[in-house]
Design a protein around this motif. Structure first.
Motif, PDB file in Angstrom:
ATOM      1  N   ALA A  28       0.650  -1.076   0.245  1.00 15.91           N
ATOM      2  CA  ALA A  28       0.307  -0.098   0.229  1.00 15.91           C
ATOM      3  C   ALA A  28       0.804   1.329  -0.023  1.00 15.91           C
ATOM      4  CB  ALA A  28      -1.271   0.162   1.190  1.00 15.91           C
ATOM      5  N   SER A  29       2.142   1.198   0.187  1.00 10.58           N
ATOM      6  CA  SER A  29       2.499   2.520   0.421  1.00 10.58           C
ATOM      7  C   SER A  29       2.937   2.986  -1.306  1.00 10.58           C
ATOM      8  CB  SER A  29       4.673   2.329   0.642  1.00 10.58           C
ATOM      9  OG  SER A  29       4.898   1.400  -0.765  1.00 10.58           O
ATOM     10  N   ARG A  30       2.736   4.251  -0.914  1.00 11.13           N
ATOM     11  CA  ARG A  30       3.003   5.305  -1.687  1.00 11.13           C
ATOM     12  C   ARG A  30       3.560   5.228  -3.539  1.00 11.13           C
ATOM     13  NH1 ARG A  30       2.603  11.201   1.217  1.00 11.13           N
ATOM     14  NH2 ARG A  30       0.435  10.484   2.655  1.00 11.13           N
ATOM     15  N   CYS A  31       5.115   4.814  -3.379  1.00 14.99           N
ATOM     16  CA  CYS A  31       5.441   4.392  -4.304  1.00 14.99           C
ATOM     17  C   CYS A  31       5.798   2.863  -5.045  1.00 14.99           C
ATOM     18  CB  CYS A  31       7.488   4.671  -3.557  1.00 14.99           C
ATOM     19  SG  CYS A  31       8.156   3.271  -2.922  1.00 14.99           S
ATOM     20  N   VAL A  32       4.633   2.373  -3.979  1.00 12.10           N
ATOM     21  CA  VAL A  32       4.159   0.670  -4.760  1.00 12.10           C
ATOM     22  C   VAL A  32       3.066   0.888  -5.628  1.00 12.10           C
ATOM     23  CG1 VAL A  32       4.277  -1.968  -4.383  1.00 12.10           C
ATOM     24  CG2 VAL A  32       6.100  -0.001  -3.373  1.00 12.10           C
ATOM     25  N   GLN A  33       2.201   0.801  -4.387  1.00 12.29           N
ATOM     26  CA  GLN A  33       0.374   0.113  -4.823  1.00 12.29           C
ATOM     27  C   GLN A  33       0.105  -0.486  -5.987  1.00 12.29           C
ATOM     28  OE1 GLN A  33      -2.453   2.977  -3.826  1.00 12.29           O
ATOM     29  NE2 GLN A  33      -1.377   3.308  -2.775  1.00 12.29           N
ATOM     30  N   LEU A  34       1.175  -1.806  -4.570  1.00 11.38           N
ATOM     31  CA  LEU A  34       0.649  -2.863  -5.075  1.00 11.38           C
ATOM     32  C   LEU A  34      -1.080  -3.521  -5.661  1.00 11.38           C
ATOM     33  CD1 LEU A  34       1.775  -5.466  -7.185  1.00 11.38           C
ATOM     34  CD2 LEU A  34       2.494  -5.972  -4.600  1.00 11.38           C
ATOM     35  N   THR A  35      -1.546  -3.682  -6.931  1.00  4.60           N
ATOM     36  CA  THR A  35      -3.076  -4.409  -6.436  1.00  4.60           C
ATOM     37  C   THR A  35      -2.254  -5.905  -6.190  1.00  4.60           C
ATOM     38  OG1 THR A  35      -3.812  -3.397  -8.381  1.00  4.60           O
ATOM     39  CG2 THR A  35      -5.367  -5.174  -7.618  1.00  4.60           C
ATOM     40  N   THR A  36      -3.373  -6.567  -5.085  1.00  2.00           N
ATOM     41  CA  THR A  36      -2.898  -7.831  -4.561  1.00  2.00           C
ATOM     42  C   THR A  36      -4.299  -8.753  -3.792  1.00  2.00           C
ATOM     43  OG1 THR A  36      -1.927  -8.546  -2.455  1.00  2.00           O
ATOM     44  CG2 THR A  36      -2.619  -6.655  -2.306  1.00  2.00           C
ATOM     45  N   VAL A  37      -4.259  -9.612  -4.075  1.00  2.00           N
ATOM     46  CA  VAL A  37      -5.104 -10.455  -3.496  1.00  2.00           C
ATOM     47  C   VAL A  37      -4.416 -10.757  -1.427  1.00  2.00           C
ATOM     48  CG1 VAL A  37      -5.962 -12.575  -2.862  1.00  2.00           C
ATOM     49  CG2 VAL A  37      -5.253 -11.604  -5.158  1.00  2.00           C
ATOM     50  N   LYS A  38      -5.644  -9.426  -0.801  1.00  2.00           N
ATOM     51  CA  LYS A  38      -5.876 -10.244   0.607  1.00  2.00           C
ATOM     52  C   LYS A  38      -5.237 -11.259   1.717  1.00  2.00           C
ATOM     53  CE  LYS A  38      -6.778  -7.447   4.996  1.00  2.00           C
ATOM     54  NZ  LYS A  38      -7.724  -6.167   5.689  1.00  2.00           N
ATOM     55  N   VAL A  69      -7.303  -3.533  -4.984  1.00  2.00           N
ATOM     56  CA  VAL A  69      -7.278  -2.509  -6.239  1.00  2.00           C
ATOM     57  C   VAL A  69      -6.255  -1.978  -5.875  1.00  2.00           C
ATOM     58  CG1 VAL A  69      -7.884  -1.921  -8.399  1.00  2.00           C
ATOM     59  CG2 VAL A  69      -8.863  -4.411  -7.816  1.00  2.00           C
ATOM     60  N   ARG A  70      -5.556  -1.465  -6.922  1.00  2.00           N
ATOM     61  CA  ARG A  70      -4.065  -0.515  -6.770  1.00  2.00           C
ATOM     62  C   ARG A  70      -3.762  -0.302  -7.711  1.00  2.00           C
ATOM     63  NH1 ARG A  70      -2.421  -3.393  -1.631  1.00  2.00           N
ATOM     64  NH2 ARG A  70      -3.351  -2.114   0.772  1.00  2.00           N
ATOM     65  N   ARG A  71      -2.606   0.762  -8.033  1.00  2.00           N
ATOM     66  CA  ARG A  71      -2.107   1.326  -9.365  1.00  2.00           C
ATOM     67  C   ARG A  71      -1.246   0.135 -10.233  1.00  2.00           C
ATOM     68  NH1 ARG A  71       2.575   3.132 -11.139  1.00  2.00           N
ATOM     69  NH2 ARG A  71       3.960   2.105  -9.210  1.00  2.00           N
ATOM     70  N   THR A  72      -0.898  -0.465  -9.745  1.00  2.00           N
ATOM     71  CA  THR A  72      -0.484  -1.626 -10.620  1.00  2.00           C
ATOM     72  C   THR A  72      -1.187  -2.506 -11.791  1.00  2.00           C
ATOM     73  OG1 THR A  72      -0.641  -3.441  -9.278  1.00  2.00           O
ATOM     74  CG2 THR A  72       1.312  -1.961  -8.938  1.00  2.00           C
ATOM     75  N   CYS A  73      -2.289  -3.108 -11.275  1.00  2.00           N
ATOM     76  CA  CYS A  73      -3.166  -2.873 -12.630  1.00  2.00           C
ATOM     77  C   CYS A  73      -3.977  -2.416 -13.555  1.00  2.00           C
ATOM     78  CB  CYS A  73      -3.814  -3.720 -12.611  1.00  2.00           C
ATOM     79  SG  CYS A  73      -5.317  -3.268 -10.752  1.00  2.00           S
ATOM     80  N   GLY A  74      -3.445  -1.139 -13.565  1.00  2.00           N
ATOM     81  CA  GLY A  74      -4.186   0.323 -14.065  1.00  2.00           C
ATOM     82  C   GLY A  74      -5.496   1.126 -13.998  1.00  2.00           C
ATOM     83  N   SER A  75      -5.648   0.266 -12.457  1.00  2.00           N
ATOM     84  CA  SER A  75      -6.611   1.050 -11.796  1.00  2.00           C
ATOM     85  C   SER A  75      -6.549   2.055 -11.310  1.00  2.00           C
ATOM     86  CB  SER A  75      -7.593   0.333 -10.780  1.00  2.00           C
ATOM     87  OG  SER A  75      -7.298  -1.085 -11.306  1.00  2.00           O
ATOM     88  N   GLN A  76      -7.307   2.988 -10.501  1.00  2.00           N
ATOM     89  CA  GLN A  76      -7.419   4.691  -9.477  1.00  2.00           C
ATOM     90  C   GLN A  76      -6.115   4.174  -8.722  1.00  2.00           C
ATOM     91  OE1 GLN A  76      -8.322   7.333 -10.087  1.00  2.00           O
ATOM     92  NE2 GLN A  76      -9.076   6.890 -12.638  1.00  2.00           N
ATOM     93  N   THR A  77      -5.232   5.131  -8.215  1.00  4.46           N
ATOM     94  CA  THR A  77      -4.326   4.466  -7.029  1.00  4.46           C
ATOM     95  C   THR A  77      -5.266   4.627  -6.074  1.00  4.46           C
ATOM     96  OG1 THR A  77      -2.853   6.954  -8.349  1.00  4.46           O
ATOM     97  CG2 THR A  77      -3.173   6.030  -5.882  1.00  4.46           C
ATOM     98  N   SER A  78      -6.234   5.455  -5.716  1.00  5.86           N
ATOM     99  CA  SER A  78      -6.832   4.913  -4.371  1.00  5.86           C
ATOM    100  C   SER A  78      -7.827   3.043  -4.405  1.00  5.86           C
ATOM    101  CB  SER A  78      -8.133   5.938  -4.117  1.00  5.86           C
ATOM    102  OG  SER A  78      -9.543   5.969  -5.188  1.00  5.86           O
ATOM    103  N   GLU A  79      -7.399   3.049  -3.427  1.00  7.39           N
ATOM    104  CA  GLU A  79      -7.645   1.280  -3.128  1.00  7.39           C
ATOM    105  C   GLU A  79      -9.221   1.377  -3.086  1.00  7.39           C
ATOM    106  OE1 GLU A  79      -6.511  -0.395   0.741  1.00  7.39           O
ATOM    107  OE2 GLU A  79      -5.161   0.469  -0.393  1.00  7.39           O
TER     108      GLU A  79
END
Length: 346
Positions: A282-292, A329-339
């Motif tokens: 969830a860090s600003r420089c990563v913003q990884l989409t991931t399965v929790k 869902v975060r930035r690394t899959c092309g979605s909005q930065t806000s999760e």
């Protein structure tokens, strides 16, 4: 059933010597000790107290057995175990096996020695099934957590790994990707196998072919995933993946760094999805989409179940508890930065 006298006769020592070895109450020469232990193994001896399900003494300690203590996946599991165990006066002894079967066997031997009252095993592989089965038949409380075992007769607390694979693949398919690679984890791990099965079923349901080149091991680690990404991105343009799922966030970081080194834009040219939802995702420089994965809940539920078994003895039936997962869902899959979260029902 063999007795201590049988062990003494087979080992060529006195009954007292066998008792010293079993209870670790007095020094026994290495030669005699090895003869006694060999006789115990050959005769498949089980101490009478254990065979009757009696507890000679309590250590008020339980073991949490993990595969890699440096993996950020495990701190939340360990914290949950410790938080819950402390409420009942127990301490937690964490053991790192490095996925070495001998180290797992050594950790579980602490049960027979009375050093711990029960064990939570997060490292179970199919090759460990017989050892776990034997210990449970001898009456030792064991809970398998995180890595499930198929057709296992004991208690298990796991996450819905199959559903996680489906969620990750369906999200990328919904974004229009059809060339989706999957980086698998530790060979033989059911966690990896179930996530792979979910991914493959989702791809098949969508009518999308899974090419053999897209299934590549990242070992759920940074360096192997980094190297695997370089191999994927060097495939011919027509089959080179436009999206990659890694079964761990740590491995996904390797994908991001490899893409950066090769000048491949994320998410513009390559979408990336991980698993676990570690704090760094969830860090600003990563913003990884991931399965929790509900790591804390796995640890707490497993500890609750283990202490229940310690207090109540061998159960009539075992429990399989499967905890839900979420797609974050975060930035690394092309979605909005806000999760935002996609529940297991999505």
């Amino acid at each position: 059933m063999p007795t201590i006298k049988d062990i003494a006769s087979a080992a060529g020592v006195s009954v007292a010597t066998v008792s010293y070895v079993l209870n670790d109450t007095r020094y026994v020469s290495p030669d005699k000790k090895e003869r006694v232990l060999r006789a115990i193994r050959e005769l498949n001896y089980v101490p009478n107290a254990v065979a009757r399900g009696l507890r000679v003494r309590e250590s008020k300690t339980i073991s949490l057995i993990v595969s890699d203590i440096t993996n950020p996946f495990y701190p939340d599991v360990a914290k949950a175990c410790e938080d819950y165990a402390r409420e009942f006066g127990y301490t937690v002894n964490m053991v790192n096996t490095g996925d070495d079967p001998q180290r797992l066997a050594g950790a579980l031997e602490q049960l027979r020695k009375g050093k711990v009252d029960g064990a939570i095993v997060t490292t179970a592989m199919e090759a460990d099934r017989e050892l776990l089965r034997q210990l449970m038949e001898e009456g030792y409380p064991i809970v398998v957590a995180h890595r499930p075992l198929e057709r296992f007769a004991g208690d298990m607390v796991v996450s819905d790994n199959y559903r996680g694979g489906v969620l990750a693949a369906n999200h990328l398919l919904g974004l229009g990707h059809t060339r989706i690679a999957l980086m698998t984890g530790v060979p033989g791990s059911t966690v990896s196998l179930l996530r792979e099965q979910g991914y493959e079923d989702a791809m098949r349901e969508a009518g999308v072919e899974v090419r053999p080149e897209w299934l590549i091991s990242g070992e759920a680690k940074y360096a192997p995933s980094f190297q695997a990404t370089r191999a994927l991105l060097q495939l011919p343009q027509d089959i080179r993946p436009t999206a990659v799922i890694n079964i761990s966030d740590i491995g996904a970081l390797g994908i991001l760094d490899a893409a950066y080194d090769l000048g491949v834009e994320v998410p513009g040219e390559l979408a990336v999805v991980g698993f676990d939802d570690l704090f760094i995702a969830a860090s600003r420089c990563v913003q990884l989409t991931t399965v929790k994965i509900p790591r804390y809940e796995i640890g707490r539920t497993a500890t609750e179940l283990l202490l229940k078994r310690i207090a109540g003895g061998k159960p009539e039936r075992s429990e399989l508890l499967t905890l839900p997962v979420e797609l974050v869902v975060r930035r690394t899959c092309g979605s909005q930065t806000s999760e935002y979260n996609v529940s297991e029902e999505t």
